[in-house]
Design a protein around this motif. Structure first.
Motif, PDB file in Angstrom:
ATOM      1  N   PHE A 167       0.855  -1.187   0.000  1.00 42.54           N
ATOM      2  CA  PHE A 167       0.000   0.000   0.000  1.00 42.54           C
ATOM      3  C   PHE A 167       0.887   1.231   0.000  1.00 42.54           C
ATOM      4  O   PHE A 167       1.651   1.471   0.938  1.00 42.54           O
ATOM      5  CB  PHE A 167      -0.914   0.014   1.225  1.00 42.54           C
ATOM      6  N   ARG A 215      -1.241  -2.741  -5.488  1.00 44.64           N
ATOM      7  CA  ARG A 215      -0.635  -1.527  -6.050  1.00 44.64           C
ATOM      8  C   ARG A 215      -0.259  -1.776  -7.497  1.00 44.64           C
ATOM      9  O   ARG A 215       0.295  -2.833  -7.838  1.00 44.64           O
ATOM     10  CB  ARG A 215       0.605  -1.098  -5.275  1.00 44.64           C
ATOM     11  N   GLY A 218       2.116   5.566  -8.963  1.00 40.11           N
ATOM     12  CA  GLY A 218       1.514   4.382  -8.385  1.00 40.11           C
ATOM     13  C   GLY A 218       0.137   4.646  -7.816  1.00 40.11           C
ATOM     14  O   GLY A 218      -0.155   5.744  -7.325  1.00 40.11           O
ATOM     15  N   SER A 243      -2.743   2.613  -5.216  1.00 33.83           N
ATOM     16  CA  SER A 243      -2.915   1.494  -4.290  1.00 33.83           C
ATOM     17  C   SER A 243      -4.322   1.465  -3.719  1.00 33.83           C
ATOM     18  O   SER A 243      -4.959   2.514  -3.559  1.00 33.83           O
ATOM     19  CB  SER A 243      -1.916   1.590  -3.130  1.00 33.83           C
ATOM     20  N   GLN A 289       3.411  11.044  -1.670  1.00 36.31           N
ATOM     21  CA  GLN A 289       2.347  10.067  -1.458  1.00 36.31           C
ATOM     22  C   GLN A 289       1.156  10.756  -0.799  1.00 36.31           C
ATOM     23  O   GLN A 289       1.323  11.609   0.073  1.00 36.31           O
ATOM     24  CB  GLN A 289       2.840   8.917  -0.580  1.00 36.31           C
TER      25      GLN A 289
END
Length: 414
Positions: free
Chosen positions: A155, A233, A247, A249, A290
């Motif tokens: 994650f 992910r 990315g 997730s 993130q």
């Protein structure tokens, strides 16, 4: 490093496991498919070369054993000012090897033949001995790894790739960063799509457990219900030189205890992550970021102030953006080892809950790289938090807490 920050549990001290698996896998993946030169972090090739030297050590038979590890040690000084109703309280602390910034973690790697790898990483941190990682991996094909055991769930990108002290550009973790370890089965790999590349990582685990204050923790080796959590992910590298990765997730599953009034409560978590490494000579620019969201279904909780029931919108967000600049292409052998890093972050937990807060943080640091795996870091971090706990729950809504910390940290990968 080992704290529960928000409505999702945060895994234990920083992982080393990806060093052998992720670096070798990603490097082989890039070398297999890339048709043009690849832009990578400044020390990646040196890391790969060092690992190759270790792996080339041969013994009779099919079994090969290697011990690696990491350690992080340092000093932290903190001043915290709490203000409410015009009245301020100040506290000051300083310590060597505080619980959040000290770790000693050897890792034992046992390879059987060319397909199986057994990994075990105990860790001493915060005065306790625990386990960060314990899993067995099967290398099915060059683009597929099957893994089972106690491992880091896929994650986001921070916890699995960036949290180790000798990789993190700053001495502290981003506040509230979401992630977890669990007992799980996992498959991961990647494939080429024209000039682009894709990676995937999927895990089935015991999942999370809802606590009395609405936060989550790892359910542990014995699940609290019959449901399994699904975590996955997908990573996209749109450029042929792999300089950029994006990315996405997801983590989802029921979190209530079986037979309780919350047994059907479900948690859904989402995350976006970013990694950019770009050579702008004479500098190398490194950007990481993130952003994650945690949503937990409606539930009634017990008010500790008067034993009545209450509820709230159980929605948590946390995010950070970090940028680092290193003059690695200059001729001076001393200056080229310095790196300047800065990070902005936000962490917002549910208002009118027992955990309600809205924090904004800023960190800046200067690193000196002794070599590719040894770094000395000087960092400063400021966190301003506003209390959003309801007065009906005994909170002080509107109270402001200002925390200022200075770190001097040494970290090495062995």
């Amino acid at each position: 490093m080992g704290k529960i920050y928000n409505s999702v549990f945060v895994f234990q001290p920083k992982r080393f496991h990806f060093l052998l698996i992720t670096f070798i896998f990603n490097f082989c993946f890039i070398q297999t498919f890339a048709q043009q030169p690849v832009t990578v972090d400044s020390s990646l090739l040196e890391r790969i070369a060092s690992l190759e030297q270790k792996v080339n050590y041969q013994r009779l038979g099919e079994d090969h054993f290697m011990m690696v590890g990491l350690t992080t040690f340092g000093f932290v000084s903190n001043k915290t000012t709490s203000t409410f109703g015009g009245v301020s309280q100040v506290s000051k602390t300083n310590s060597l090897a505080d619980a959040s910034h000290y770790e000693f973690s050897p890792m034992f790697l046992w390879r059987h033949g060319n397909k199986f790898l057994l990994e075990f990483e105990p860790s001493f941190s915060g005065g306790q001995l625990g386990v960060n990682w314990g899993a067995i991996s099967y290398f099915a094909t060059p683009g597929l790894i099957i893994r089972g055991g106690y491992l880091v769930l896929p994650f986001g990108a921070y916890n699995k790739r960036l949290a180790a002290g000798w990789i993190n550009k700053l001495a502290s973790d981003p506040e509230g960063v979401t992630g977890a370890t669990d007992y799980a089965l996992e498959v991961e790999g990647g494939f080429q799509a024209g000039s682009m590349k894709w990676s995937y990582d999927l895990a089935i685990s015991n999942g999370m457990q809802l606590l009395a204050d609405g936060s989550l923790q790892n359910a542990g080796i014995t699940d609290n219900n019959k449901n399994r959590a699904i975590t996955g992910r997908i990573g996209w590298l749109p450029f042929s030189n792999s300089s950029l990765e994006l990315g996405f997730s997801v983590m989802t599953g029921k979190v209530g205890d079986a037979g309780s009034n919350t047994e059907n409560v479900k948690a859904n978590l989402y995350a976006l992550d970013l990694s950019l490494v770009e050579n702008i000579k004479p500098f190398q620019l490194n950007i990481k970021g993130q952003y994650s969201i945690t949503d937990i279904n409606h539930a009634d909780y017990l008010n500790p102030a008067d034993s009545s029931n209450y509820s709230f919108d159980n929605h948590t967000t946390t995010g950070y953006i970090m940028a680092a600049l290193r003059p690695m292409f200059i001729a001076n052998k001393i200056l080229k080892n310095f790196e300047l890093a800065a990070r902005f972050g936000n962490y917002t937990t549910p208002a009118n809950s027992l955990r309600g807060t809205k924090d904004n943080s800023f960190a800046v640091g200067l690193d000196y790289w002794v070599n590719w795996r040894t770094v000395v870091k000087f960092s400063y971090e400021a966190i301003k938090g506003t209390n959003t706990i309801s007065a009906n729950l005994g909170g002080t809504p509107g109270a402001v807490t200002q925390s200022n910390s200075m770190y001097l940290q040494f970290s090495i990968q062995l």
